[in-house]
Design a protein around this motif. Sequence first.
Motif, short mmCIF file in Angstrom:
data_model
loop_
_atom_site.label_atom_id
_atom_site.label_comp_id
_atom_site.label_asym_id
_atom_site.label_seq_id
_atom_site.Cartn_x
_atom_site.Cartn_y
_atom_site.Cartn_z
N ASN A 131 10.55 0.23 4.70
CA ASN A 131 9.55 1.09 4.43
C ASN A 131 8.33 0.88 5.47
OD1 ASN A 131 7.54 3.34 3.04
ND2 ASN A 131 6.67 1.09 2.69
N ILE B 93 1.90 12.82 3.39
CA ILE B 93 1.82 12.17 2.19
C ILE B 93 0.39 11.52 2.52
CG2 ILE B 93 2.64 10.61 0.74
CD1 ILE B 93 4.60 12.56 1.03
N ARG C 180 0.74 -1.22 -0.08
CA ARG C 180 0.00 0.03 0.12
C ARG C 180 0.96 1.18 0.06
NH1 ARG C 180 -2.10 -3.07 3.98
NH2 ARG C 180 -4.10 -3.91 3.71
N LYS D 134 11.47 6.72 14.80
CA LYS D 134 12.05 7.39 13.34
C LYS D 134 13.17 8.26 13.34
CE LYS D 134 8.87 6.11 10.47
NZ LYS D 134 9.29 4.81 9.26
N GLY E 208 6.90 14.20 5.02
CA GLY E 208 6.01 15.04 5.85
C GLY E 208 4.64 14.33 5.94
N THR F 263 -1.88 8.80 2.45
CA THR F 263 -1.97 7.40 2.68
C THR F 263 -2.95 7.20 3.60
OG1 THR F 263 -0.14 7.04 4.26
CG2 THR F 263 0.52 7.20 1.88
N ARG F 264 -3.19 5.70 3.61
CA ARG F 264 -4.22 5.34 4.73
C ARG F 264 -3.51 6.02 6.21
NH1 ARG F 264 -3.91 -1.12 6.66
NH2 ARG F 264 -1.61 -0.79 6.98
N THR G 233 -2.53 8.83 7.07
CA THR G 233 -2.87 10.18 7.13
C THR G 233 -4.31 10.50 7.00
OG1 THR G 233 -1.87 10.67 4.82
CG2 THR G 233 -0.42 10.95 6.76
N ILE H 28 8.88 -1.99 15.06
CA ILE H 28 8.62 -1.97 13.74
C ILE H 28 9.68 -1.31 12.85
CG2 ILE H 28 6.55 -0.45 13.77
CD1 ILE H 28 6.00 -2.56 11.21
N ILE I 30 3.18 4.37 0.23
CA ILE I 30 4.23 4.88 -0.53
C ILE I 30 5.04 3.65 -0.92
CG2 ILE I 30 6.64 5.94 0.20
CD1 ILE I 30 4.83 7.58 2.35
N ASP J 125 5.18 -7.52 2.06
CA ASP J 125 4.04 -6.80 3.09
C ASP J 125 3.46 -8.04 3.85
OD1 ASP J 125 2.47 -3.84 2.71
OD2 ASP J 125 1.25 -5.38 3.96
N TYR K 216 6.46 6.95 18.22
CA TYR K 216 7.10 7.00 16.83
C TYR K 216 8.16 8.09 16.43
CZ TYR K 216 5.83 7.66 11.70
OH TYR K 216 5.80 7.77 10.26
N ASP L 278 5.40 -10.66 8.41
CA ASP L 278 5.52 -9.56 9.33
C ASP L 278 6.79 -9.26 9.71
OD1 ASP L 278 5.29 -7.66 11.57
OD2 ASP L 278 3.48 -9.07 12.35
N VAL L 279 7.35 -7.84 9.46
CA VAL L 279 8.75 -7.49 9.82
C VAL L 279 9.12 -7.69 10.93
CG1 VAL L 279 9.24 -6.10 7.48
CG2 VAL L 279 8.37 -5.19 9.19
N1 NAD Z 1 2.21 8.82 5.01
C1 NAD Z 1 2.82 9.84 5.37
O1 NAD Z 1 2.53 10.87 5.53
C2 NAD Z 1 4.25 9.40 6.33
C3 NAD Z 1 5.01 10.48 6.75
C4 NAD Z 1 6.15 10.09 7.30
C5 NAD Z 1 6.60 8.66 7.36
N2 NAD Z 1 5.94 7.71 6.72
C6 NAD Z 1 6.37 6.58 6.52
O2 NAD Z 1 6.37 6.02 5.47
C7 NAD Z 1 6.07 4.34 5.48
C8 NAD Z 1 5.09 3.84 4.86
O3 NAD Z 1 3.76 4.60 5.13
P1 NAD Z 1 2.54 4.66 4.39
O4 NAD Z 1 2.06 6.14 4.87
O5 NAD Z 1 2.71 4.24 2.93
O6 NAD Z 1 1.42 3.62 4.92
P2 NAD Z 1 0.29 2.54 4.57
O7 NAD Z 1 -0.22 2.17 5.82
O8 NAD Z 1 -0.17 3.06 3.42
O9 NAD Z 1 1.27 1.55 4.04
C9 NAD Z 1 2.07 0.74 4.80
C10 NAD Z 1 2.34 -0.55 4.53
O10 NAD Z 1 3.15 -1.39 5.62
C11 NAD Z 1 2.39 -2.61 5.95
N3 NAD Z 1 2.99 -2.88 7.10
C12 NAD Z 1 2.69 -2.47 8.34
N4 NAD Z 1 3.10 -3.15 9.50
C13 NAD Z 1 4.00 -4.11 8.72
C14 NAD Z 1 4.56 -5.21 9.35
N5 NAD Z 1 4.56 -5.61 10.70
N6 NAD Z 1 5.22 -6.23 8.43
C15 NAD Z 1 4.99 -5.98 7.22
N7 NAD Z 1 4.28 -4.93 6.52
C16 NAD Z 1 3.93 -4.13 7.47
C17 NAD Z 1 1.14 -2.37 5.93
O11 NAD Z 1 0.26 -3.56 5.65
C18 NAD Z 1 1.06 -1.20 4.66
O12 NAD Z 1 0.69 -1.95 3.35
C19 NAD Z 1 6.11 4.10 7.02
O13 NAD Z 1 7.23 3.86 7.59
C20 NAD Z 1 5.56 5.41 7.63
O14 NAD Z 1 5.95 5.76 8.97
C21 NAD Z 1 4.65 8.09 6.18
#
Ligand code: NAD
Length: 276
Positions: A91, A200, A17, A171, A198, A202-203, A205, A114, A19, A38, A167, A64-65
């Motif tokens: 990621n 983005i 999903r 991070k 910042g 996605t689910r 946010t 995580i 990013i 994933d 978090y 699961d990571v």
């Molecule tokens: N969206 C934002 O604004 C934002 C901002 C800063 C950092 N991030 C970081 O970007 C990364 C991606 O986030 P996103 O926004 O795309 O979120 P998302 O929820 O859209 O996607 C994250 C994916 O990670 C998978 N995941 C979660 N836990 C897992 C696990 N234990 N093992 C394997 N897979 C797992 C989920 O199933 C999901 O498909 C994350 O590290 C998040 O912290 C996102």
Amino acid sequence: MAGLLENQVAVITGAGRGIGAAAAKLFAEHGASVVVSDRDAEPAEAVVAEIKDAGGQATSVTGDVTDAAFAEKLIKAAVDTYGKLHILVNNAGYTWDGVIHKMTDQQWQAMLDIHCTAAFRMIRAASPYMRDVAKADKNAGKEPEPRCIVNISSTSGTHGNAGQINYSTAKMGVIGMTKTVAKEWGQFGIRCNAVVFGYIETRLTRPKEEGGKIAVGGQEIALGVPSDMLGFIPMVTALKRPGKPEEAAAGVLLMAAPIASYITGHVLEVTGGFGV
Ligand SMILES: NC(=O)c1ccc[n+]([C@@H]2O[C@H](COP(=O)([O-])OP(=O)(O)OC[C@H]3O[C@@H](n4cnc5c(N)ncnc54)[C@H](O)[C@@H]3O)[C@@H](O)[C@H]2O)c1
């Protein structure tokens, strides 16, 4: 522009999903063979199908990571399938927010698990196929192949964020890990950079009021950001809007591509100018 990752093999965690999925598709478009990993099989397989339909190469590995045995399984599957490993993108992640005085030990630990422990295990599992291979090439006087790690961080780490002490701490840990790998493996030509996002879309946010959840260890954890905060972020963002997952993925590609061959230990902000 295309073909920035020709003949490269990339593993991306959390690529079902958001990013990670956008990065998997972009990497494949640029010629990489991508291991889409994933914890949820269905979205990961859908990403693989999309890549293959577009003429690219990809395979999915579900797991699961935070499972201690998964990193070695994933890296082995990547090397068994494609023979090599050039790029690792750490990621996978989620948020489990709470104010300091109400945060439980479980909530705190889950974020370190995580974002830090899982990423560390992935890097350690990759070392035979990245560090050791690069070292053997160096000793044999061969030019090293491009190899790199990209770790995903957040402005919550670099700036702190109310309601996210777990978090934010994790991070920021990702950045210390990134610089350490850069210093330890740079001698073998392996680069390691962090990409900080910042806001983005996605689910992670979506407005918190929508009630988005992720199930972890039998518990339903609320995802999302309170609407009033979502309205405020663009006001302190130079581009005055949130980013798209594809724009976030472009930052990951910038760091992963061999054209960044002299960039390591760097923390790239892909934030639309948040807080500049
Ligand atoms: N969206 C934002 O604004 C934002 C901002 C800063 C950092 N991030 C970081 O970007 C990364 C991606 O986030 P996103 O926004 O795309 O979120 P998302 O929820 O859209 O996607 C994250 C994916 O990670 C998978 N995941 C979660 N836990 C897992 C696990 N234990 N093992 C394997 N897979 C797992 C989920 O199933 C999901 O498909 C994350 O590290 C998040 O912290 C996102």
